[in-house]
Write an enzyme that holds these catalytic residues in place. Structure first.
Site, PDB file in Angstrom:
ATOM      1  N   SER A 198       0.806  -1.229   0.000  1.00 47.79           N
ATOM      2  CA  SER A 198       0.000   0.000   0.000  1.00 47.79           C
ATOM      3  C   SER A 198       0.835   1.273   0.000  1.00 47.79           C
ATOM      4  CB  SER A 198      -0.938   0.010   1.211  1.00 47.79           C
ATOM      5  OG  SER A 198      -0.188  -0.014   2.423  1.00 47.79           O
ATOM      6  N   SER A 204       2.670  -7.243   2.534  1.00 47.29           N
ATOM      7  CA  SER A 204       2.291  -6.171   3.437  1.00 47.29           C
ATOM      8  C   SER A 204       0.769  -6.033   3.506  1.00 47.29           C
ATOM      9  CB  SER A 204       2.967  -4.869   2.973  1.00 47.29           C
ATOM     10  OG  SER A 204       2.901  -3.872   3.951  1.00 47.29           O
ATOM     11  N   PHE A 205       0.222  -4.904   3.086  1.00 49.07           N
ATOM     12  CA  PHE A 205      -1.230  -4.725   2.976  1.00 49.07           C
ATOM     13  C   PHE A 205      -1.848  -5.855   2.145  1.00 49.07           C
ATOM     14  CE2 PHE A 205      -3.980  -3.113  -0.477  1.00 49.07           C
ATOM     15  CZ  PHE A 205      -5.155  -2.821   0.205  1.00 49.07           C
ATOM     16  N   ASP A 221      12.987  -4.933   8.918  1.00 49.11           N
ATOM     17  CA  ASP A 221      11.807  -4.232   8.403  1.00 49.11           C
ATOM     18  C   ASP A 221      11.407  -3.112   9.362  1.00 49.11           C
ATOM     19  OD1 ASP A 221       9.279  -3.494   7.390  1.00 49.11           O
ATOM     20  OD2 ASP A 221       8.788  -5.548   6.835  1.00 49.11           O
ATOM     21  N   HIS A 241      11.737  -4.012   4.180  1.00 45.91           N
ATOM     22  CA  HIS A 241      10.367  -4.386   3.823  1.00 45.91           C
ATOM     23  C   HIS A 241      10.267  -4.936   2.412  1.00 45.91           C
ATOM     24  CE1 HIS A 241       6.132  -4.414   4.625  1.00 45.91           C
ATOM     25  NE2 HIS A 241       5.838  -3.565   3.652  1.00 45.91           N
TER      26      HIS A 241
END
Length: 281
Positions: free
Chosen positions: A38, A107-108, A228, A256
């Site tokens: 995101s 992630s998202f 991260d 990340h």
């Protein structure tokens, strides 16, 4: 629509409900759905271009821009919520005639992959969650900065530096590409209405109940960068505890961007987990 020679982020278009979805369909073999993160200026291609190249000899890679990201625009009256994104993912699979797929979420996108496995377990073969949102945690300064992005070259450079452990990856070309993507017409308007302050509530909104995660039956690979600064390693440790058929691989000297900072090793790991023989490339 066919890809434009000068913009690799634009792929094909398929209509899903009220949206014209931009997506990439590359390779041949068992279908693998790729769900991006995101960050501002993100797209499926920006997130997954290296993974697509590495895995396409073995799998059919389906990488779509989620509503409000990349080249999938979204009407102002469409709410940008987990329920909307989940419905769009199911509609996308239906539109392509894909009954069941491996799913990789970043992630998202990891929270959305988990949402799909929870709500529609029959659609998910194996699950890969990389630096994943989806469980409760205290929002990090890094994630707060990412979701609070205001367009400028300086702000984009700062966010890119938060994403990567290897700062040599953050060149002017990358920063300029992501900045220009973030200021395309309608993009910042959509992005700013996704995660307005206070942003801890959006971490909570993207989290799943422990009982729901524990019910996930798909074999699950968890991948995380030890360093991260956006999503803490503790999220993957929690998922490792909650999902019974799961395993965790942690990359040291990695932020990340596991799929970019350790692209070849990530692709090999995922290819083996999904059943490909030998190296991914």
């Amino acid at each position: 629509m066919t890809p434009k020679d000068d913009d690799p982020e634009i792929g094909r278009t398929v209509t899903c409900g009220e949206l014209a979805v931009n997506y990439h369909d590359v390779g041949d073999g068992p279908p693998v759905l790729l769900l991006h993160g995101s960050g501002p200026g993100v797209s499926a291609w920006a997130n997954w271009r290296l993974t697509i190249g590495d895995l396409s000899p073995h799998f059919r890679l389906l990488a779509r821009d989620l509503a409000g990201f990349g080249y999938t625009g979204v009407p102002a009256d469409v709410p940008l919520t987990r329920d909307t994104w989940l419905r769009q993912i199911v509609d996308f699979l239906d539109a392509l005639g894909v009954e069941r797929a491996h799913v990789i979420g970043n992630s998202f996108g990891g929270s959305m992959a988990l949402a799909l496995a929870i709500a529609h377990p029959d659609r998910v073969e194996r699950l890969v969650l990389m630096g994943s949102v989806g469980v409760p945690f205290d929002i990090t300064p890094g994630l707060d900065a990412v979701w609070g992005y205001e367009p400028s070259i300086e702000n984009m450079r700062a966010i890119m530096r938060v994403f990567a452990f290897d700062q040599s990856l953050i060149g002017d070309a990358l920063v300029d590409m992501r900045y220009r993507a973030s200021i395309r017409p309608g993009m910042q308007e959509a992005f700013s209405r996704m995660f307005p302050a206070p942003r801890q509530r959006w971490v909570d909104a993207m989290s799943h109940a422990e009982a729901d995660a524990r019910a996930v039956a798909s074999p699950t690979l968890l991948v995380h960068g030890r360093d991260d600064q956006v999503i803490p390693l503790s999220t993957s440790l929690t998922l490792l505890e909650w999902i019974d058929d799961s395993q965790l691989h942690v990359f040291g000297r990695c932020g990340h961007w596991t799929q970019i900072e350790h692209a070849a090793a990530f692709a090999d790991l995922v290819a083996g987990f999904l059943g490909a023989r030998g190296r991914a490339t």
